[in-house]
Design a protein around this motif. Structure first.
Motif, PDB file in Angstrom:
ATOM      1  N   VAL A 342      -1.867  -5.533  -2.736  1.00  0.00           N
ATOM      2  CA  VAL A 342      -2.029  -6.844  -2.105  1.00  0.00           C
ATOM      3  C   VAL A 342      -3.420  -6.912  -1.454  1.00  0.00           C
ATOM      4  O   VAL A 342      -3.852  -5.981  -0.782  1.00  0.00           O
ATOM      5  CB  VAL A 342      -0.934  -7.083  -1.050  1.00  0.00           C
ATOM      6  CG1 VAL A 342      -1.209  -8.368  -0.261  1.00  0.00           C
ATOM      7  CG2 VAL A 342       0.425  -7.167  -1.712  1.00  0.00           C
ATOM      8  N   ALA A 360      -1.964 -11.937  -4.023  1.00  0.00           N
ATOM      9  CA  ALA A 360      -1.098 -12.330  -2.909  1.00  0.00           C
ATOM     10  C   ALA A 360       0.108 -11.409  -2.784  1.00  0.00           C
ATOM     11  O   ALA A 360       0.453 -10.972  -1.688  1.00  0.00           O
ATOM     12  CB  ALA A 360      -0.627 -13.772  -3.076  1.00  0.00           C
ATOM     13  N   THR A 361       0.769 -11.111  -3.893  1.00  0.00           N
ATOM     14  CA  THR A 361       1.934 -10.218  -3.871  1.00  0.00           C
ATOM     15  C   THR A 361       1.921  -9.348  -5.115  1.00  0.00           C
ATOM     16  O   THR A 361       1.358  -9.726  -6.157  1.00  0.00           O
ATOM     17  CB  THR A 361       3.275 -11.002  -3.833  1.00  0.00           C
ATOM     18  OG1 THR A 361       3.366 -11.839  -4.987  1.00  0.00           O
ATOM     19  CG2 THR A 361       3.382 -11.843  -2.579  1.00  0.00           C
ATOM     20  N   ILE A 362       2.531  -8.181  -4.998  1.00  0.00           N
ATOM     21  CA  ILE A 362       2.684  -7.294  -6.142  1.00  0.00           C
ATOM     22  C   ILE A 362       4.153  -6.974  -6.331  1.00  0.00           C
ATOM     23  O   ILE A 362       4.974  -7.103  -5.410  1.00  0.00           O
ATOM     24  CB  ILE A 362       1.884  -5.990  -5.975  1.00  0.00           C
ATOM     25  CG1 ILE A 362       2.350  -5.219  -4.724  1.00  0.00           C
ATOM     26  CG2 ILE A 362       0.395  -6.274  -5.930  1.00  0.00           C
ATOM     27  CD1 ILE A 362       1.727  -3.838  -4.587  1.00  0.00           C
ATOM     28  N   CYS A 424      -1.164 -14.605  -7.294  1.00  0.00           N
ATOM     29  CA  CYS A 424      -2.560 -14.610  -6.884  1.00  0.00           C
ATOM     30  C   CYS A 424      -2.835 -15.823  -6.004  1.00  0.00           C
ATOM     31  O   CYS A 424      -2.136 -16.844  -6.087  1.00  0.00           O
ATOM     32  CB  CYS A 424      -3.486 -14.637  -8.100  1.00  0.00           C
ATOM     33  SG  CYS A 424      -3.307 -13.196  -9.173  1.00  0.00           S
TER      34      CYS A 424
END
Length: 876
Positions: A342, A360-362, A424
């Motif tokens: 992130v 933004a996140t994984i 993203c």
């Protein structure tokens, strides 16, 4: 003591013929015993009464008045005679005091008995800043769906009554062989469930509860039925995940063996009334998030989203919450890759500077990528210049040294959390692009000193694809890497099958350390690794960390080319597989120098498994495919809301969006991991320089051998008692007067001070003298501040005087007016430690304004007022 007299019993104790023939003798005996029972004048000759009272002398409640001085001299010679507690209680607790002598408990007990006050013991050593003393903690949580926990009993055809874990919670439902029944009663008091008829022999009885007490699982071992992973529970907590409460069972990291699978049933047991009860529960693996890959068009808010697959016990429910109604900038994930974190930077490279973004996140729970990566710190050999090359600290081959002395451990391996890109974020969009720009993503990063690095440079294998899961494979079957393609130079990657379903279909592969020559076999509860075709004597050294069948161990001894001993027994037996043996730190886990999109082929070696088709998908920090787009179509899906996350997902479910809108939207689900490893944290501040409560060690105070007694009792009252009775040799004692109430005011002026205020210090006045001589007094300062004035009435030990003149701080001229206290004062305060002619000095008259101010203060009984010049006023 008894009041029954022997003289009253004599007549009935002599024979009848004596009473008849010798009445005078009987009367003589009665008179004699009466004489012995009666005190004659001032002489204590009531011998019989005293003899009958001897048995009561050992009872302090009965003999305290008579033997108080003796008790003090014998058992409490170091204690003062004045105590807040009753004397009988004091003497009864002396044994506890002496047995705990020197401990904080003994100090607290002494203060309660003598002064009726609570005492706090403070150790300055607990505030000292110490190098490398802070505690770093990494917590693991096994997440439990509370609705799935049940008590498991087995019927035998005759037993109707079964034990419950506790009387504190109620039974919600009961299933017998999967069918719900209500033919039972619950006796809360006896913790029993009673069925109307006995469940059949071999039947499965599952009892669910409304409010199960998870504290019963603390310090109990939990084991996964599918993964065979296990761990011991330290504590528990409630968390909100996917709109429902779940239980976090925090598992001690040192006890964790293996990896818990998503959505698997776990078993444990508890002891109730000396009976072992079995419990089972489903690990929580609910739908956590739905990532929009392609928004499509013409969708509407409220459209239902079809969630299917994933091996769930209960499917999730979701709806479209927001659709797009304009044009925005976005970065879309077409292919997630692996080895990202992130916050990773996303930059446009063609054309440049069109858009900048970040990850933004994984997704760390995908079955197709590795979710951790281990790297080494920046400690260099040059920093160890003082160590000889041949020293044991370098773990030179052939030397018998511990793994803790190896250079590799000095390099401080660090594990970072990575995953595939899920979402993203656009940070800046500087201009309108004529074409879709090409973007480049930064892999997960780490620092050495102040330098930032990306793991992309290692080019380690991070992700794979299961094209065909095959059948009859077993956990532990080895993945075989083929030859590198031309002009590629990858080396060191290894993997094995880590999860299969009941039919042996491959569900997950685990990327592991570099393999050694040959295969290995281990047996449960044994330290020994037996090799086939191995070269342990040349490839392994004492202290090396190895992995066999998914279990990591350290090597204690290399006994031959085909045998080594490890530090901990193995949990599982390698049966039915050709297990490989891996060694850490030959290469990074996942190998190195592989080329994205030009990987070697891989196959799965198995004795019985067939038809699997697997391939490598991505390197760490690579393999992603992102599209930066300038707009969305009207009705494109922006957000999907999960109404019910479902339960028991074993793998990622499929999201079907073809039943509404234009049917072209595409989304990917993300599920919660059942076993979560949280980020580490410092749990103590011992070594944190910026911590406000830490002090640098000093000479006398902030040292290991000092302590502070904090109470509302003046130090002079107990200093000698502690020194003689409790103070440990070699330590130094400081005292702190505890202030219970504080008033923060500015421009303070005392407008009225009520009568009976004791001025600091003691005074002495001779017989017939008109001068009062003070010790530690401040008469003149008090006069200047208005605390005492000419004409004020003062009380010195019950005698009332009028101030005629204030000569100095220690001398006042007075005239005596009365021996009776005026102003309604009925008694003068005389402290118990007054000696000789030194007496307290009390001002009885009112004292007018001390200095201008806006604050007015009323003193309560026992309060202290300390002025800037040190004069103390207190109420009695």
């Amino acid at each position: 003591m008894t009041s029954l007299k022997i003289s009253n019993l004599v007549r009935n104790q002599v024979p009848e013929f004596v009473r008849e023939q010798h009445p005078k003798f009987v009367s003589f005996l009665e008179a004699y015993y009466e004489f012995l029972e009666t005190q004659q004048g001032t002489q204590k000759n009531d011998l019989i009464n005293q003899a009958k009272s001897l048995r009561y002398l050992s009872d302090v409640d009965s003999s305290l008045d008579t033997f108080e001085n003796n008790f003090y001299e014998k058992f409490a010679s170091l204690l003062p005679r004045e105590a807040a507690v009753r004397k009988d209680i004091l003497f009864k607790n002396l044994t506890n005091l002496y047995l705990s002598k020197g401990s904080s408990s003994s100090y607290k007990l002494l203060f309660r008995m003598l002064f009726g006050e609570e005492l706090e013991i403070i150790e300055p050593k607990n505030e000292v800043l110490r190098a490398s003393a802070s505690t770093w903690s990494v917590e693991n949580s096994l997440r439990v769906d509370p609705d799935t926990l049940y008590l498991l009993h087995s019927g035998n055809g005759t037993t109707k009554t079964f034990l419950l874990p506790s009387a504190a919670f109620t039974v919600k439902s009961v299933l017998i062989n999967g069918v719900e029944t209500t033919a039972y009663l619950v006796n809360q008091y006896s913790k029993r469930i009673i069925f109307t008829s006995a469940p059949s022999n071999g039947s499965s009885i599952k009892i669910f509860f409304n409010d199960f007490d998870y504290s019963l699982l603390v310090n109990r071992k939990i084991e996964g039925k599918t993964s065979r992973a296990s761990g011991i529970v330290e504590r528990f907590a409630v968390s909100l995940v996917s709109n429902r409460n779940i239980e976090d069972l925090y598992v001690n990291s040192k006890t964790v063996i293996g990896v818990f699978a998503n959505g698997e049933y776990c078993v444990t047991d508890i002891i109730v009334d000396e009976n072992l009860l079995n419990l089972e529960f489903l690990t929580s693996s609910a739908l956590r998030f739905i990532n929009i890959i392609e928004g499509g068009s013409n969708y509407s808010n409220g459209d239902f989203v079809i969630v299917s697959g994933g091996g769930a016990e209960q499917e999730a429910v979701a709806v479209i919450e927001e659709v797009f109604s304009g044009y925005i900038d976005t970065i879309r994930v077409n292919k997630p890759g692996s080895g990202f974190a992130v916050g990773g930077l996303i930059d446009a490279i063609d054309p440049p500077l069109v858009v900048n973004g970040s990850i933004a996140t994984i997704n760390t729970s995908s079955s197709n990528v590795t979710n951790t990566y281990t790297i080494l710190s920046d400690i260099l050999i040059a920093n160890l210049a003082s160590i000889t090359v041949g020293a044991a600290d370098y773990a030179i081959a052939g030397k018998s040294v511990s793994n803790t002395s190896k250079i590799i451990t000095l390099m401080n391996p660090r594990t970072i959390t990575v995953g595939s890109i899920a979402n993203c974020l656009v940070v800046t969009a500087n201009s309108v692009a004529a074409a879709v720009p090409i973007v480049e993503t930064q892999g997960a990063t780490y620092t050495t000193g102040t330098v930032l690095h990306s793991i992309t440079g290692f080019r380690s294998i991070g992700g794979y694809i299961i094209n065909g899961s095959g059948e009859n494979y077993r956990v532990g079957d080895e993945v075989i890497f083929g030859e590198n393609p031309i002009l590629t130079f990858g080396v060191g990657a290894a993997a094995r099958v880590s999860a299969t379903d009941a039919s042996g279909r491959i569900l997950k592969l685990a990327i592991e350390p570099t393999r050694l020559t040959g295969t290995a076999n281990v047996t449960a509860n044994s330290h020994i690794v037996t090799g086939t075709g191995t070269s342990f004597n040349t490839e392994i050294s004492v202290g090396d960390r190895i992995i066999v069948n998914g279990e990591s161990r350290y090597v204690n001894a290399v006994t031959s080319a085909v045998s080594i001993n490890c530090n901990v027994e193995f949990t599982y037996t390698t049966a039915g597989i050709d297990a490989a043996i891996g060694k850490y730190w030959i290469f990074p886990t996942g190998g190195t120098n592989y080329t994205q999109n030009n990987f070697p082929s891989i196959t799965v070696r198995s004795r019985v498994g067939t038809n699997a088709n697997v391939s490598i998908d991505s390197c760490m920090g690579d393999g992603e495919n992102l599209t930066a787009t300038g707009s969305k179509l009207p009705g494109a899906i922006v957000k999907i809301r999960i109404i019910d996350g479902g339960r028991g997902y074993k793998y990622i479910p499929f999201i079907n969006l073809t039943e509404s809108g234009n049917g072209q939207a595409n989304a990917q689900a993300e599920i919660e991991s059942s076993f979560v490893t949280f980020e580490g944290k410092w749990t103590t501040s011992d070594s944190i320089i910026s911590s406000t409560e830490r002090k640098i060690q000093g000479k006398d105070y902030y040292v290991d051998y000092s302590y502070i007694t904090s109470s509302r009792v003046e130090f002079r009252k107990y200093k000698q008692i502690l020194k003689d009775l409790l103070h440990p040799a070699g330590l130094i004692n400081y005292a702190r007067y505890r202030i219970d109430k504080e008033a923060n005011v500015t421009n303070l002026g005392v407008t009225t001070i009520s009568p009976n205020k004791v001025i600091s210090g003691k005074v002495n006045i001779g017989q017939g003298s008109i001068y009062i001589t003070g010790v530690n007094t401040k008469f003149e300062d008090g006069y200047n501040k208005g605390y005492i004035g000419i004409g004020d009435a003062i009380d010195v030990n019950g005698r009332i005087y009028i101030v005629e003149s204030i000569i100095s701080n220690t001398n006042v001229q007075v005239s005596q007016v009365s021996t009776s206290p005026p102003l309604g004062v009925t008694s003068a305060p005389v402290p118990f430690n007054v000696t000789a002619n030194l007496e307290p000095f009390m001002v009885l008259g009112q004292v007018t304004n001390v200095s201008p101010g806006s604050a007015e203060m009323t003193l309560e009984t026992g309060d202290l007022l300390i002025t800037e010049d040190g004069i103390i006023l207190t109420t009695e």
